[in-house]
Design a protein around this motif. Sequence first.
Motif, PDB file in Angstrom:
ATOM      1  N   GLY A  14     -37.492 -65.483  12.630  1.00 31.39           N
ATOM      2  CA  GLY A  14     -37.404 -66.108  11.324  1.00 31.39           C
ATOM      3  C   GLY A  14     -38.373 -67.243  11.125  1.00 31.39           C
ATOM      4  O   GLY A  14     -39.232 -67.514  11.970  1.00 31.39           O
ATOM      5  N   ALA A  15     -38.226 -67.894   9.984  1.00 27.95           N
ATOM      6  CA  ALA A  15     -39.100 -69.003   9.616  1.00 27.95           C
ATOM      7  C   ALA A  15     -38.402 -70.318   9.911  1.00 27.95           C
ATOM      8  O   ALA A  15     -37.185 -70.431   9.802  1.00 27.95           O
ATOM      9  N   GLY A  16     -39.197 -71.289  10.287  1.00 29.02           N
ATOM     10  CA  GLY A  16     -38.656 -72.597  10.587  1.00 29.02           C
ATOM     11  C   GLY A  16     -39.738 -73.657  10.542  1.00 29.02           C
ATOM     12  O   GLY A  16     -40.886 -73.378  10.201  1.00 29.02           O
ATOM     13  N   THR A  17     -39.362 -74.835  10.927  1.00 32.36           N
ATOM     14  CA  THR A  17     -40.264 -75.984  10.919  1.00 32.36           C
ATOM     15  C   THR A  17     -40.513 -76.432  12.352  1.00 32.36           C
ATOM     16  O   THR A  17     -39.574 -76.536  13.149  1.00 32.36           O
ATOM     17  N   ILE A  18     -41.782 -76.690  12.661  1.00 37.53           N
ATOM     18  CA  ILE A  18     -42.112 -77.215  13.987  1.00 37.53           C
ATOM     19  C   ILE A  18     -41.627 -78.660  14.051  1.00 37.53           C
ATOM     20  O   ILE A  18     -42.058 -79.506  13.264  1.00 37.53           O
ATOM     21  N   GLY A 129     -29.921 -58.658  10.094  1.00 33.76           N
ATOM     22  CA  GLY A 129     -31.023 -59.320  10.792  1.00 33.76           C
ATOM     23  C   GLY A 129     -32.233 -59.494   9.895  1.00 33.76           C
ATOM     24  O   GLY A 129     -32.836 -60.580   9.833  1.00 33.76           O
ATOM     25  N   ALA A 130     -32.599 -58.432   9.176  1.00 29.43           N
ATOM     26  CA  ALA A 130     -33.752 -58.504   8.279  1.00 29.43           C
ATOM     27  C   ALA A 130     -33.502 -59.496   7.150  1.00 29.43           C
ATOM     28  O   ALA A 130     -34.393 -60.256   6.756  1.00 29.43           O
ATOM     29  N   MET A 131     -32.285 -59.489   6.639  1.00 28.74           N
ATOM     30  CA  MET A 131     -31.932 -60.408   5.556  1.00 28.74           C
ATOM     31  C   MET A 131     -32.048 -61.857   6.034  1.00 28.74           C
ATOM     32  O   MET A 131     -32.598 -62.713   5.323  1.00 28.74           O
ATOM     33  N   ASP A 132     -31.563 -62.159   7.238  1.00 30.33           N
ATOM     34  CA  ASP A 132     -31.668 -63.518   7.782  1.00 30.33           C
ATOM     35  C   ASP A 132     -33.127 -63.948   7.898  1.00 30.33           C
ATOM     36  O   ASP A 132     -33.477 -65.087   7.575  1.00 30.33           O
ATOM     37  N   LEU A 133     -33.995 -63.033   8.352  1.00 31.11           N
ATOM     38  CA  LEU A 133     -35.411 -63.357   8.498  1.00 31.11           C
ATOM     39  C   LEU A 133     -36.053 -63.632   7.145  1.00 31.11           C
ATOM     40  O   LEU A 133     -36.792 -64.601   6.973  1.00 31.11           O
ATOM     41  N   LEU A 134     -35.757 -62.780   6.172  1.00 31.95           N
ATOM     42  CA  LEU A 134     -36.326 -62.943   4.835  1.00 31.95           C
ATOM     43  C   LEU A 134     -35.786 -64.203   4.162  1.00 31.95           C
ATOM     44  O   LEU A 134     -36.541 -64.975   3.561  1.00 31.95           O
ATOM     45  N   VAL A 135     -34.501 -64.432   4.283  1.00 33.32           N
ATOM     46  CA  VAL A 135     -33.889 -65.617   3.679  1.00 33.32           C
ATOM     47  C   VAL A 135     -34.493 -66.885   4.286  1.00 33.32           C
ATOM     48  O   VAL A 135     -34.805 -67.836   3.560  1.00 33.32           O
TER      49      VAL A 135
END
Length: 162
Positions: A14-18, A129-135
């Motif tokens: 998924g997406a996040g912040t460093i 899983g895909a929904m969590d990544l996209l969200v």
Amino acid sequence: MYKIGDKVSYPMHGAGTITAIEQKTILNEAKDYYIIKVPVGDMIISVPVDSAEKLGLRPIIDRKDLDDILNTLKAEGEDINKNWNHRHRDNFEKMKTGEITDLAEVVRDLKILSKERTLSGGDRKMLNGAMDLLVSEMMLAYDVDQEMATNKINKYIFMEEE
């Protein structure tokens, strides 16, 4: 090289912040790692700096490019009634790319299928899983909370007015 505060996406996580760049010693080898906080699931990921690009770490999508993703979500789904094994394999390969357009296709197709019939356990797990990544990526790109990002995805897939 990324810096603290950059918003990035890591395939299958998924997406996040460093939030930090730390040196860790694993098997007597010291390496620098990006420490990434993913908002969905409150996950913390460590990615080696020297192999981040090879592992698929990328900046999150620009807000101006989100229209392409929203168009993917509202586009007609692909042939989703094929054999479960083939569908699962194809969707897994799309998710591994780390490309948000591929991810949007997986979410769209499985959401549409879920309206037609009950999803199998494997399909349901893949969709979640895909929904969590996209969200997670949409949350950071739009600077909204999880509920708002989820609602936006569902509205576009099912062509509802905002």
